[in-house]
Design a protein around this motif. Sequence first.
Motif, PDB file in Angstrom:
ATOM      1  N   GLU A   1       3.022   2.720  -4.600  1.00 45.70           N
ATOM      2  CA  GLU A   1       3.627   1.507  -4.037  1.00 45.70           C
ATOM      3  C   GLU A   1       3.546   1.547  -2.516  1.00 45.70           C
ATOM      4  O   GLU A   1       4.003   2.496  -1.879  1.00 45.70           O
ATOM      5  CB  GLU A   1       5.071   1.402  -4.493  1.00 45.70           C
TER       6      GLU A   1
ATOM      7  N   GLN B   1       5.813  -6.514   2.627  1.00 44.34           N
ATOM      8  CA  GLN B   1       5.837  -6.869   1.220  1.00 44.34           C
ATOM      9  C   GLN B   1       5.450  -5.652   0.378  1.00 44.34           C
ATOM     10  O   GLN B   1       4.861  -4.701   0.877  1.00 44.34           O
ATOM     11  CB  GLN B   1       4.873  -8.034   0.935  1.00 44.34           C
ATOM     12  N   VAL B   2       5.785  -5.695  -0.898  1.00 43.40           N
ATOM     13  CA  VAL B   2       5.509  -4.571  -1.795  1.00 43.40           C
ATOM     14  C   VAL B   2       4.194  -4.824  -2.526  1.00 43.40           C
ATOM     15  O   VAL B   2       4.002  -5.874  -3.142  1.00 43.40           O
ATOM     16  CB  VAL B   2       6.648  -4.390  -2.815  1.00 43.40           C
ATOM     17  N   GLU B   3       3.272  -3.882  -2.435  1.00 47.03           N
ATOM     18  CA  GLU B   3       2.002  -3.927  -3.151  1.00 47.03           C
ATOM     19  C   GLU B   3       1.887  -2.670  -3.998  1.00 47.03           C
ATOM     20  O   GLU B   3       2.145  -1.564  -3.515  1.00 47.03           O
ATOM     21  CB  GLU B   3       0.831  -4.035  -2.175  1.00 47.03           C
TER      22      GLU B   3
ATOM     23  N   ASN C   1       4.685  -0.411   0.957  1.00 37.41           N
ATOM     24  CA  ASN C   1       5.679  -1.349   1.485  1.00 37.41           C
ATOM     25  C   ASN C   1       5.349  -1.666   2.939  1.00 37.41           C
ATOM     26  O   ASN C   1       5.581  -0.845   3.831  1.00 37.41           O
ATOM     27  CB  ASN C   1       7.084  -0.735   1.406  1.00 37.41           C
TER      28      ASN C   1
ATOM     29  N   THR D   1       6.607   1.302   7.445  1.00 35.35           N
ATOM     30  CA  THR D   1       5.623   1.218   6.368  1.00 35.35           C
ATOM     31  C   THR D   1       5.692   2.504   5.554  1.00 35.35           C
ATOM     32  O   THR D   1       5.509   3.597   6.090  1.00 35.35           O
ATOM     33  CB  THR D   1       4.210   1.029   6.924  1.00 35.35           C
TER      34      THR D   1
END
Length: 305
Positions: A280, A285-287, A282, A244
């Motif tokens: 960002e 998924q990328v938020e 990770n 992460t």
Amino acid sequence: MINGSINICLKRAIVVSLLSSVVYLPSVSASGKPSFSPFSVSVSRIDTAEADIGEGQNTLQRSSWLFDANAKLPLNKQWSLGFNLGYGDLNYDWKQDGSSILNRQLQGWQQVHRYSAGVSLSYRLNKHWMFMVAPKLQYAYADTAKSSNASSYGVVASGMYRFGNGNLLGLGVAYLNDISEVRTVPFLAVNWQINDSWRLGNPFAAGFTGPAGLELSYQLSPSVDFGFGASKRTQRFLLEDDDTTVEVDEWVSFLRAGWRVSESVTLTGYAGYYFNGELELNKPQVEVETIDSQGALAIAAEYRF
């Protein structure tokens, strides 16, 4: 951070512009002749204003201490070797309202450690061409992760051409195998003396934190100079040990004032402005959350010996 100034000694400038993580005024002896200091240590303090994160009421204020040690050793007329060690203590002060997609990650995340080391090798082919290759290693992790899982490595390479008037212009590329991401970053390498007072150069070293950027500087006196410039800056670090990561990506513009206190000591102050920022997350998924523009102040001290 940067300690940029007009270059007095051109032969030294060729080595310095490719090996150093800063652009600086060479030391001047009592006789008025430029001297060369192969070792330097520096400390910098950076503080940003509070900035809104995303569409909620989350805000972030950042402060950083940066420490660097550099060595630049000419081996002969063609080859030069450089070394760099760095440490960054990056503090994140959060205020949150419970609506952000990042909230589940913000608890306990207040500090980021960044250790870096690099070696650079420069080769001067002839009076016009010079080339540099610089392998780099970095560990960047929050206080919620382990350092052993936070390694990154890469290499920066560049070639520069020296014109008849002594100005330098070239291209470079940084290949960075960062935490869970591989990046290739091109950059412009320049050291251009416009006239006796004005110079265009790179204020930053290309690497994990971004490309080299551009700065236009003005030499007011032998000991005082000013500059303004801009560059893209990137901070990527491990947040948790399952890959992460968080990446802070933004542009920074700045005004700079430098004062050479003595032959060995330089003080530099900055007023900066961060804009077009994104945070960002990770996992996996990328938020992404936007970071509002904010001002910043910084001061740097360097000692050469």
